[in-house]
Design an enzyme around this catalytic site. Structure first.
Site, short mmCIF file in Angstrom:
data_model
loop_
_atom_site.label_atom_id
_atom_site.label_comp_id
_atom_site.label_asym_id
_atom_site.label_seq_id
_atom_site.Cartn_x
_atom_site.Cartn_y
_atom_site.Cartn_z
N ASN A 1 0.84 -1.20 0.00
CA ASN A 1 0.00 0.00 0.00
C ASN A 1 0.87 1.24 0.00
O ASN A 1 2.05 1.20 0.38
CB ASN A 1 -0.91 0.02 1.23
CG ASN A 1 -0.15 0.14 2.53
OD1 ASN A 1 0.35 -0.86 3.06
ND2 ASN A 1 -0.04 1.35 3.05
N CYS A 2 0.30 2.36 -0.44
CA CYS A 2 0.95 3.66 -0.30
C CYS A 2 0.10 4.47 0.68
O CYS A 2 -0.50 3.91 1.59
CB CYS A 2 1.10 4.36 -1.64
SG CYS A 2 -0.46 4.69 -2.50
N ALA A 3 0.01 5.78 0.51
CA ALA A 3 -0.69 6.62 1.48
C ALA A 3 -2.19 6.36 1.50
O ALA A 3 -2.82 6.40 2.56
CB ALA A 3 -0.43 8.09 1.19
N ARG B 1 -3.78 3.98 -1.15
CA ARG B 1 -4.19 2.90 -2.05
C ARG B 1 -3.59 1.56 -1.68
O ARG B 1 -2.44 1.49 -1.23
CB ARG B 1 -3.75 3.19 -3.49
CG ARG B 1 -4.02 4.56 -3.99
CD ARG B 1 -3.53 4.67 -5.43
NE ARG B 1 -3.45 6.06 -5.84
CZ ARG B 1 -3.28 6.46 -7.08
NH1 ARG B 1 -3.17 5.58 -8.04
NH2 ARG B 1 -3.20 7.73 -7.38
#
Length: 592
Positions: free
Chosen positions: A535-537, A539
């Site tokens: 995951n990122c911030a 998504r």
């Protein structure tokens, strides 16, 4: 060759090309995700750096207030001073398949070798010391004469910037060649590639101690030496062009270039958002592009240092350059005014019996956009429904970016253009506007951002409301099939226990809501279809065996704000700032 064989060969070639493109898209997705690791350090570091620096400006040197401000400011400045190293460490960790810490050591060693050997009096000077030279008449002490004497030295414009006196004569030179964040990114990526390839290598028995993960630092050093020569040969020329571009675009006093330049950047930034590739574009402008200017005191607006080069717009603003902030300011009207207004337009455009339900989640993410500048949950509610809305959004982002550039409003951020960063950056922005003096001091004042935010909100609300209704765009709450789950859904977990949840009626859940959402996603995707979960911030960034077999309706019903399939394997699902909890739950389900 028969027609059948030719057709088979063409099909095979097409599949090969498609496979390479899919692999490339997946790699870009992974890089975009990994870039979030070092960037995540910046918000808190920016707060410490800005408030600590402000305190130092007010306090008398050596006083209690000075030392308190010093203790606050220095930890924050470290993150910006060592940002390339943080990129090397963070990216290598993010791209390593097993996310073990050894890879970060390799990345750090590779980066340190590169900056040491491309530094002053290093390999670039060996290659280009006599190329594009200029003269500098420098004063040096002659011990034999017991006096100062003028010595003429020659410096290459590929690596040095001359210091002029009042007569326009160069009296010194500063070494400015800097691989910057690019060096950190390249070191991080290659360290991860080497680690993933050689972490299980087996050597002969006599050398077995150096096998496996212990082999990676050695091959990393060898590769770093090759990178040194690659950077030394190519980077001086590239940086020379970038410096000229930075002087032209990142200069509020050169509106003919700065206004369309920043506008084009904002337009491309929003267009790349659905693919998650905007972070790669941001990395160049925010952290790499060389920017030249004078350092401005945030309190008095006076010049404290002249003709300074800093890499990246975020770093330049943190350093107080009078030419900084142009690639950040235009986002504040969008993220504090425009995007929340989009959410409001979608709420009012929803069917009356669905409006309360839609307001429940869109209202929350609109507030998140205003406060923190995280806009993706709102944007992903419409970008895949209508290319027209995406183009309009990108176009208006470009317009407001050009307006702030034309007004020379310079407000920076540590993470994103939300209310928190606006408050944190206010003092530095005030100092930059004070420095301009006259009418421009009023026009460029950070308080002028507030009417721009209000204007962006009003325009966005009117335009999006009109387009959604006139074009009958199926934004949340307007779907013919209802769009969202409104009845309790029973899900059987891996342990066999049932969890009852409801997205609209408040039914009590027997399981953590993130676990329930994760189970829905896994069921919609297929547990055997999941290859990697990250995951990122905001998504989930997934790699699947085949992203064409997923149940898209179930993913949306599970609570996703939107999703994007890249190639045949990559899948991004927008959750919001709490995405990490869902990712962790999915990893537990997958047992990874």
């Amino acid at each position: 060759m028969t027609a059948h064989k030719e057709e088979m060969l063409a099909t095979k070639k097409q599949k090969s090309g498609s496979s390479k493109w899919n692999k490339f898209l997946t790699m870009l997705q992974e890089l975009g995700k990994a870039l979030q690791f070092p960037v995540a350090v910046l918000p808190f570091a920016a707060i410490l750096n800005r408030f600590g620096g402000l305190g130092i400006s007010f306090a008398e040197e050596g006083s209690v207030g000075y030392w308190i401000s010093y203790i606050i400011q220095k930890p924050g400045s470290v993150a910006f001073d060592q940002l390339p190293l943080l990129f090397a460490i963070g990216i290598s960790f993010g791209l390593a398949k097993d996310h073990r810490g050894e890879v970060t050591m390799v990345a750090a060693i590779m980066y340190l070798i590169i900056i040491l050997m491309t530094g002053e009096h290093g390999i670039p000077e060996m290659l280009y010391g006599n190329v594009l030279t200029f003269e500098a008449h420098e004063q040096v002490w002659n011990a034999d004469l017991g006096a100062m004497e003028t010595v003429i030295n020659h410096y290459s414009s590929l690596m040095y910037v001359g210091t002029e006196n009042s007569e326009g004569i160069y009296v010194g030179a500063t070494y400015v060649l800097n691989v910057g964040v690019l060096g950190g990114v390249v070191s991080g990526v290659l360290a991860a590639v080497l680690y993933n390839k050689f972490k299980e290598i087996k050597l002969p028995a006599a050398l077995s101690f150096f096998g496996g993960r212990r082999f990676v630092p050695m091959i990393g050093i060898v590769v770093a030496m090759g990178l040194v020569f690659a950077f030394a040969i190519t980077w001086p020329w590239i940086q020379l062009v970038l410096m000229m571009m930075g002087q032209a675009v990142a200069d509020p006093t050169n509106p003919a270039v700065a206004i369309p330049g920043t506008g084009l950047y904002a337009f491309l930034n929003r267009l790349l958002l659905p693919f998650g590739l905007h972070q790669i574009l941001n990395t160049f402008f925010w952290f790499q592009m060389p920017i030249n200017g004078d350092v401005i005191d945030p309190i008095t607006g006076a010049i404290s240092e002249t003709d300074k080069w800093i890499n990246g717009d975020i770093n330049a603003f943190a350093g107080g350059l009078n030419t900084s902030g142009l690639f950040q300011s235009g986002y504040f009207p969008i993220m504090m005014g425009g995007v929340p207004a989009i959410a409001l337009a979608m709420i009012f455009a929803a069917k009356k019996d669905r409006r309360t339900e839609v307001a429940g989640f869109l209202g929350g993410v609109a507030l998140v956009s205003f406060i923190s500048g995280i806009t993706e949950p709102v944007e992903f509610s419409f970008v895949f429904l209508s290319p027209v809305l995406l183009l309009v959004h990108a176009g208006m982002a470009a317009i407001f970016m050009m307006i702030t550039t034309a007004m020379q409003i310079q407000v920076g951020f540590g993470f994103s253009a939300g209310f928190i960063d606006y408050v944190v950056s206010f003092a530095q922005s005030w100092g930059l506007s004070t420095h301009k003096g006259g009418a421009m001091q009023v026009v460029s004042n950070p308080l002028m951002m507030l009417p721009l935010i209000a204007a962006a909100g009003g325009i966005y609300f009117f335009v999006f409301s009109l387009l959604i209704r006139k074009m009958n765009i199926q934004t949340p709450g307007r779907e013919e099939d209802g769009g969202f789950t409104t009845e309790p859904v029973e899900i059987t977990s891996n342990s066999g226990s049932a969890a009852v949840v409801s997205t609209s009626k408040g039914t009590v859940s027997k399981a953590d809501k993130y676990d329930v959402m994760a189970e829905k996603f896994v069921a919609a995707i297929g547990i055997d279809n999941l290859e990697s979960i990250d995951n990122c911030a905001t998504r989930l960034r997934l790699v699947l065996t085949n992203n064409k077999t997923i149940d898209t309706a179930a993913i949306k019903a599970a609570g996703a704000f939107g999703f994007k399939q890249l190639g045949d394997q990559a899948l991004q699902i927008v959750i919001g700032p709490d995405v990490e909890h869902v990712a962790n739950s999915m990893k537990r389900i997958k047992n990874v």
